[in-house]
Write a protein that holds these residues in place. Structure first.
Motif, PDB file in Angstrom:
ATOM      1  N   ASP A  73      -7.429  24.803  12.243  1.00 22.81           N
ATOM      2  CA  ASP A  73      -8.063  24.585  13.548  1.00 22.81           C
ATOM      3  C   ASP A  73      -9.023  23.400  13.590  1.00 22.81           C
ATOM      4  OD1 ASP A  73     -10.371  25.440  12.241  1.00 22.81           O
ATOM      5  OD2 ASP A  73     -10.413  27.394  13.228  1.00 22.81           O
ATOM      6  N   TRP A  74      -9.313  22.745  12.461  1.00 19.30           N
ATOM      7  CA  TRP A  74     -10.203  21.590  12.393  1.00 19.30           C
ATOM      8  C   TRP A  74     -11.608  21.918  12.888  1.00 19.30           C
ATOM      9  CZ3 TRP A  74      -8.818  17.072   9.982  1.00 19.30           C
ATOM     10  CH2 TRP A  74      -7.442  16.938   9.676  1.00 19.30           C
ATOM     11  N   GLY A  75     -11.928  23.198  12.977  1.00 24.46           N
ATOM     12  CA  GLY A  75     -13.244  23.589  13.443  1.00 24.46           C
ATOM     13  C   GLY A  75     -13.386  23.578  14.948  1.00 24.46           C
ATOM     14  N   TYR A  76     -12.278  23.524  15.694  1.00 24.34           N
ATOM     15  CA  TYR A  76     -12.318  23.470  17.149  1.00 24.34           C
ATOM     16  C   TYR A  76     -12.208  24.876  17.736  1.00 24.34           C
ATOM     17  CZ  TYR A  76     -11.158  18.585  16.088  1.00 24.34           C
ATOM     18  OH  TYR A  76     -11.139  17.310  15.568  1.00 24.34           O
ATOM     19  N   TYR A  92     -10.979  19.349   5.809  1.00 21.26           N
ATOM     20  CA  TYR A  92      -9.708  19.692   6.432  1.00 21.26           C
ATOM     21  C   TYR A  92      -8.548  18.816   5.958  1.00 21.26           C
ATOM     22  CZ  TYR A  92     -11.917  23.005   9.591  1.00 21.26           C
ATOM     23  OH  TYR A  92     -12.579  24.088  10.106  1.00 21.26           O
ATOM     24  N   GLY A  93      -8.805  17.926   5.008  1.00 20.08           N
ATOM     25  CA  GLY A  93      -7.724  17.128   4.439  1.00 20.08           C
ATOM     26  C   GLY A  93      -7.235  16.001   5.319  1.00 20.08           C
ATOM     27  N   PHE A  94      -8.140  15.404   6.084  1.00 17.79           N
ATOM     28  CA  PHE A  94      -7.759  14.296   6.968  1.00 17.79           C
ATOM     29  C   PHE A  94      -7.276  13.095   6.162  1.00 17.79           C
ATOM     30  CE2 PHE A  94      -8.892  10.322   9.157  1.00 17.79           C
ATOM     31  CZ  PHE A  94      -8.314  10.516  10.402  1.00 17.79           C
ATOM     32  N   ARG A  95      -6.176  12.497   6.620  1.00 18.94           N
ATOM     33  CA  ARG A  95      -5.685  11.232   6.056  1.00 18.94           C
ATOM     34  C   ARG A  95      -5.719  10.162   7.122  1.00 18.94           C
ATOM     35  NH1 ARG A  95       0.156  11.729   3.843  1.00 18.94           N
ATOM     36  NH2 ARG A  95      -0.210   9.478   3.808  1.00 18.94           N
ATOM     37  N   SER A  96      -6.252   9.016   6.780  1.00 20.75           N
ATOM     38  CA  SER A  96      -6.379   7.951   7.775  1.00 20.75           C
ATOM     39  C   SER A  96      -5.099   7.154   7.972  1.00 20.75           C
ATOM     40  CB  SER A  96      -7.524   7.005   7.394  1.00 20.75           C
ATOM     41  OG  SER A  96      -7.361   6.510   6.082  1.00 20.75           O
ATOM     42  N   THR A  97      -4.130   7.240   7.079  1.00 20.75           N
ATOM     43  CA  THR A  97      -2.877   6.506   7.263  1.00 20.75           C
ATOM     44  C   THR A  97      -2.219   6.930   8.573  1.00 20.75           C
ATOM     45  OG1 THR A  97      -2.475   6.269   4.897  1.00 20.75           O
ATOM     46  CG2 THR A  97      -0.567   6.090   6.339  1.00 20.75           C
ATOM     47  N   GLY A  98      -1.932   5.955   9.422  1.00 20.44           N
ATOM     48  CA  GLY A  98      -1.233   6.229  10.666  1.00 20.44           C
ATOM     49  C   GLY A  98      -2.130   6.503  11.853  1.00 20.44           C
ATOM     50  N   ILE A  99      -3.442   6.590  11.652  1.00 20.78           N
ATOM     51  CA  ILE A  99      -4.336   6.756  12.787  1.00 20.78           C
ATOM     52  C   ILE A  99      -4.616   5.375  13.367  1.00 20.78           C
ATOM     53  CG2 ILE A  99      -6.542   6.556  11.586  1.00 20.78           C
ATOM     54  CD1 ILE A  99      -5.760   9.305  14.144  1.00 20.78           C
ATOM     55  N   GLY A 100      -4.937   5.302  14.649  1.00 18.46           N
ATOM     56  CA  GLY A 100      -5.144   4.014  15.299  1.00 18.46           C
ATOM     57  C   GLY A 100      -6.608   3.649  15.382  1.00 18.46           C
ATOM     58  N   ALA A 101      -6.930   2.400  15.083  1.00 15.79           N
ATOM     59  CA  ALA A 101      -8.294   1.911  15.266  1.00 15.79           C
ATOM     60  C   ALA A 101      -8.556   1.694  16.749  1.00 15.79           C
ATOM     61  CB  ALA A 101      -8.497   0.622  14.489  1.00 15.79           C
ATOM     62  N   LEU A 104       0.807  -1.215   0.000  1.00 13.03           N
ATOM     63  CA  LEU A 104       0.000   0.000   0.000  1.00 13.03           C
ATOM     64  C   LEU A 104       0.842   1.268   0.000  1.00 13.03           C
ATOM     65  CD1 LEU A 104      -2.610  -1.260   2.622  1.00 13.03           C
ATOM     66  CD2 LEU A 104      -3.030  -0.924   0.183  1.00 13.03           C
ATOM     67  N   GLU A 105       2.167   1.079   0.100  1.00 11.50           N
ATOM     68  CA  GLU A 105       3.111   2.208   0.083  1.00 11.50           C
ATOM     69  C   GLU A 105       2.704   3.266   1.112  1.00 11.50           C
ATOM     70  OE1 GLU A 105       3.051   3.398  -4.027  1.00 11.50           O
ATOM     71  OE2 GLU A 105       4.540   1.892  -4.588  1.00 11.50           O
ATOM     72  N   SER A 106       2.487   2.799   2.335  1.00 10.99           N
ATOM     73  CA  SER A 106       2.034   3.680   3.418  1.00 10.99           C
ATOM     74  C   SER A 106       3.088   4.745   3.709  1.00 10.99           C
ATOM     75  CB  SER A 106       1.778   2.864   4.681  1.00 10.99           C
ATOM     76  OG  SER A 106       0.933   1.764   4.409  1.00 10.99           O
ATOM     77  N   THR A 107       2.672   6.007   3.710  1.00  9.56           N
ATOM     78  CA  THR A 107       3.601   7.117   3.946  1.00  9.56           C
ATOM     79  C   THR A 107       3.062   8.010   5.058  1.00  9.56           C
ATOM     80  OG1 THR A 107       2.526   8.417   2.205  1.00  9.56           O
ATOM     81  CG2 THR A 107       4.469   7.138   1.588  1.00  9.56           C
ATOM     82  N   PRO A 108       3.955   8.548   5.900  1.00  9.02           N
ATOM     83  CA  PRO A 108       3.500   9.356   7.039  1.00  9.02           C
ATOM     84  C   PRO A 108       2.780  10.629   6.618  1.00  9.02           C
ATOM     85  CG  PRO A 108       5.798   8.676   7.316  1.00  9.02           C
ATOM     86  CD  PRO A 108       5.417   8.343   5.909  1.00  9.02           C
ATOM     87  N   VAL A 109       1.801  11.010   7.439  1.00 10.45           N
ATOM     88  CA  VAL A 109       1.108  12.288   7.280  1.00 10.45           C
ATOM     89  C   VAL A 109       2.027  13.387   7.812  1.00 10.45           C
ATOM     90  CG1 VAL A 109      -0.921  13.624   7.965  1.00 10.45           C
ATOM     91  CG2 VAL A 109      -1.106  11.146   7.603  1.00 10.45           C
ATOM     92  N   PRO A 110       2.139  14.529   7.141  1.00 16.55           N
ATOM     93  CA  PRO A 110       2.969  15.619   7.687  1.00 16.55           C
ATOM     94  C   PRO A 110       2.423  16.107   9.030  1.00 16.55           C
ATOM     95  CG  PRO A 110       2.448  16.016   5.376  1.00 16.55           C
ATOM     96  CD  PRO A 110       1.595  14.859   5.810  1.00 16.55           C
TER      97      PRO A 110
END
Length: 782
Positions: free
Chosen positions: A705-708, A643-652, A293-299
């Motif tokens: 700010d992700w709306g926070y 907001y451009g969320f990427r799920s790579t690297g987030i924990g289930a 899947l060529e997983s790459t870190p989110v900045p």
């Protein structure tokens, strides 16, 4: 020549079907076949589930070509005519890929179709669900069968299908314990688009052009008596799922419009590998998928140091204390409990452990305050710890309370995060806040309200943090002997209550007796009732290092053997989370394998016994597998997409809630790096790097700010699939509209606590939390 997966062809009349042999120089074993490679399901809009028609045939044409075969079939189904073109290519020695194209040659309006692939076991006369062990993280670990009744615990079935946006590695694996090989069905291309289905009347069947399919395991119907690894496109979740309702768990699914000229393409792969044990098959499969899947870190949104600053500033907004005149208990703590979108405090509750993590937050604030000359942080942190030691401690038996209500001016008992309103509301207000959730859990609520006690995990977490802050204060020239005395008193409680097999129960009443009732909440099996055992180990080891009292080490070692052999090797981890709303109170979750990992690593560092390092490494493999390895497509109109969320690297989070993700896995990143260093496991380091970046991405910064409401806030969790979409208990409430592409509208103190603590652990090991610099230090270049 190593192991190789070969594709053969079987012929029935004029039709051909694929078979797969797993071979080396000495033998070949027929492991899988696809008796009906072309399987179409058709449906007319408005029809019931029972009216879905299935149409299956073999290939009418198979032509050999470079590196594979081009196969075709045409069929009439549901009043329409279809052509299926499958290109089978060898992707690797042990992997075959099929690139599928479906074309509607002649269709009709208000009708739909779905394409299915069943890869069927063929290596023994009969194969049942219980004959294999499965891995489809985070939805399926072994069989999710802690009560060992042969059924998946949360869906009560053996046929399991999951939307691909629930699956961390876009694959499902079955492992044969006797023959020591695994069989995987992979989604070879990554889903690229998805949107909100059009279902105005909450239809469970509908037309939708979505690139999300499903993968799972299914008993082959008819007389074959075999299991299949099943794929469906577009998606189908059945026989049960949690996408729509919690209690009813109905199935649902989509169909591609069957109009003339409609077409879609999708790719799968079949892979067979050898592995000496299930845990090895898990890690081998997961790490290969990370490469596929060529997983790459989110900045990162800012430097790690800036994130610490933002996080602790926002946490400080929710600090609360009362003078002796206001409350004789003189409470002090971080009572953060808000919807981050508005930042308004929902309740003034000070929690210790789990969602509260008050003493860990005190450690973070004190250390940051000393480093940066912020005396206010230091003074507040010391008050929080003094309150914990002086008032939350039950000196007669060594235990600690888990929760304090500022309004009630007393310690309270609430037992679960989702039932937190029990701590600050009663009567009609309680029913109003909880809605249908109150009715759903009323029988549990009534039983729990009679209990007065504490969770083992909660006590262990904040007493461990108490020892950490004691140690740090001492290193700065200030020793709080009463803090250490409280920790030692609690250790005596642990020594008294430890069972002969090294375990502790999940919770204890205020007299120090184990709580096991109601069983639906505290567990029906040993795996469940004693699931929190590992949480005691890090504290006991830390206290041993300070006092050199061998009793603490001996107790930790006894617990460590149980944890390694039963929890880790048996893959029976569960019960880390305290707020289940599913069919049972004990969940298979990420947090319940994190504690075995850090506990066994602590034992190795204290003893240098390779037994514990091997156990820590195995636990780390399971812990790592909760990490999402690809970017799930989100509805374009959703908040996360905006907001451009990427799920790579987030924990289930947990198995029944697969598709819900959160940043808790930051807790174990530093330990994963340390285990990777000790074992030379570069893949473990890569997952740790993905986690560090993915789980830090949603902190609110001045630039994003992700709306926070405030810089430094971070939402507790996010939906990358559908969960309880139609359920009234999550409807028109402050916590409602938790749809795919949205957050869970919750913020608790644990979020900054585990993140900043992870930073300190990395900094203490490497002098930095910059993974590019750490990588150079420990020679972890890929």
């Amino acid at each position: 020549m190593g192991k190789q997966l070969n594709l053969k062809w079987a012929k029935a009349s004029s039709l051909q079907t694929p078979e797969f042999e797993f071979a080396d120089t000495s033998e070949a074993l027929r492991v899988l076949n696809i008796p009906q490679p072309v399987c179409l399901e058709t449906w007319n809009v408005g029809a019931s589930k029972e009216e879905i028609s299935e149409h299956s045939i073999g290939y009418t044409s198979v032509r050999e070509q470079d590196n594979g075969f081009l196969c075709e079939a045409e069929l009439e189904a549901g009043g329409s005519r279809y052509r299926i073109i499958d290109e089978w290519v060898r992707a690797e020695a042990d992997t075959w890929q099929v690139n599928r194209k479906a074309v509607v040659l002649q269709g009709k309006e208000n009708a739909g179709f779905r394409l299915r692939l069943d890869v069927v076991t063929a290596f023994q006369k009969e194969t049942d669900f219980t004959d294999l062990r499965y891995f489809a993280p985070p939805a399926l670990y072994d069989k999710n069968d802690l009560d060992e009744d042969g059924l998946e615990d949360y869906l009560s079935t053996r046929n399991l299908m999951y939307r691909e946006d629930r699956l961390n590695m876009l694959a499902v694996l079955a492992y044969d314990e006797n023959r020591k090989f695994s069989m995987s069905l992979l989604r070879a291309d990554q889903p690229a688009y998805d949107d909100i289905p059009d279902r105005p009347n909450k239809e469970r069947l509908f037309l939708q052009k979505t690139d999300i399919g499903s993968l799972g395991v299914w008993k082959v119907p008819g007389e074959q008596d075999q299991m299949s690894l099943r794929a469906a496109y577009p998606f189908y979740e059945g026989e049960r799922c949690h996408a729509l309702y919690m209690k009813e768990r109905p199935d649902w699914g989509s169909f591609w419009p069957a109009e003339t000229g409609e077409t879609f393409e999708v790719s799968y792969a079949i892979r067979v590998e050898t592995a000496p044990a299930f845990i090895d098959a898990i890690w081998q499969s997961y790490t290969r998928r990370m490469k596929d899947l060529e997983s790459t870190p989110v900045p990162l949104p800012a430097t790690a140091e800036k994130l610490n600053e933002y996080r602790l500033e926002s946490l400080d907004r929710y600090y609360i204390e009362k003078s002796e005149e206001e409350d004789p208990n003189m409470p002090a703590g971080y009572a953060l409990n808000c919807h981050p979108q508005n930042g308004i405090q929902l309740s003034n509750i000070i929690q210790f452990g789990f969602t509260g993590q008050n003493i860990l937050s005190a450690y973070n604030s004190l250390r940051y305050g000393l480093d940066n000359g912020i005396d206010d942080y230091v003074n507040k942190a010391q008050k929080v710890v003094d309150f914990f030691v002086n008032k939350a401690h039950l000196r007669d038996n060594g235990m600690f309370y888990n929760l304090y209500s500022i309004e009630k001016k007393s310690f309270d008992f609430w037992w679960t995060g989702l039932l937190l309103p029990l701590a600050y509301a009663e009567g009609e207000r309680l029913v109003e806040l909880m809605g249908p959730l109150y009715d759903h859990r009323e029988f549990v609520i009534k039983a729990l309200r009679e209990k007065q006690g504490s969770y083992l995990r909660c006590m262990n977490e904040d007493v461990h943090a108490l020892v950490l802050i004691y140690q740090f204060e001492k290193s700065q020239g200030r020793e709080n002997k009463e803090w250490l005395a409280a920790a030692k008193n609690y250790a005596e409680f642990l020594l008294r209550t430890q069972e002969a097999d090294g375990t502790w129960y999940r919770a204890y009443d205020t007299d120090g007796n184990a709580i096991t009732d109601p069983p639906i909440w505290f567990g029906t099996t040993m795996y469940e009732q004693k699931s929190s055992t590992a949480t005691s180990i890090p504290f006991l080891i830390e206290l041993y290092e300070i006092t050199k009292d061998e009793r603490y080490l001996e107790a930790a070692q006894l617990a460590g053997r149980f944890v390694r052999e039963t929890i880790v090797r048996g893959i029976k981890f569960n019960g880390g989370i305290h707020d289940s709303i599913y069919a049972k109170g004990q969940l298979i979750d990420n947090e319940s394998i994190y504690f075995p990992m850090i506990g066994l690593l602590a034992l190795y560092k204290a003893t240098k016994d390779e037994y514990y390092l091997q156990g820590a490494h195995d636990a780390a493999k399971l812990n790592a597998s909760w990490t999402v390895l690809w970017d799930v497509p989100l509805p374009p109109s959703s908040t996360l997409a905006k907001y451009g969320f990427r799920s790579t690297g987030i924990g289930a989070c947990d198995t029944p809630g697969a598709g819900y993700v959160h940043p808790f896995e930051l807790s174990g990143v530093a330990e994963m790096v340390e285990i990777a260093t000790l074992t030379g496991d570069k893949d473990m380091f890569r997952v740790a790097e993905l986690l560090w970046h993915g789980c830090n991405q949603t902190v609110a910064t001045p630039e994003k700010d992700w709306g926070y409401r405030y810089t430094g806030l971070q939402e507790e969790g996010y939906l990358i699939s559908w969960w309880a979409w139609d359920d009234p208990m999550f409807g028109d409430t402050g916590f409602g509209q938790r749809w795919k592409g949205e957050g869970n509208k919750t913020c608790f103190p644990w979020i900054p606590a585990v993140a900043v603590h992870c930073y300190w652990k990395l900094f203490d090991q490497f002098g930095t939390a910059d993974f590019s610099r750490i990588k150079d230090q420990i020679n972890m270049q890929a």
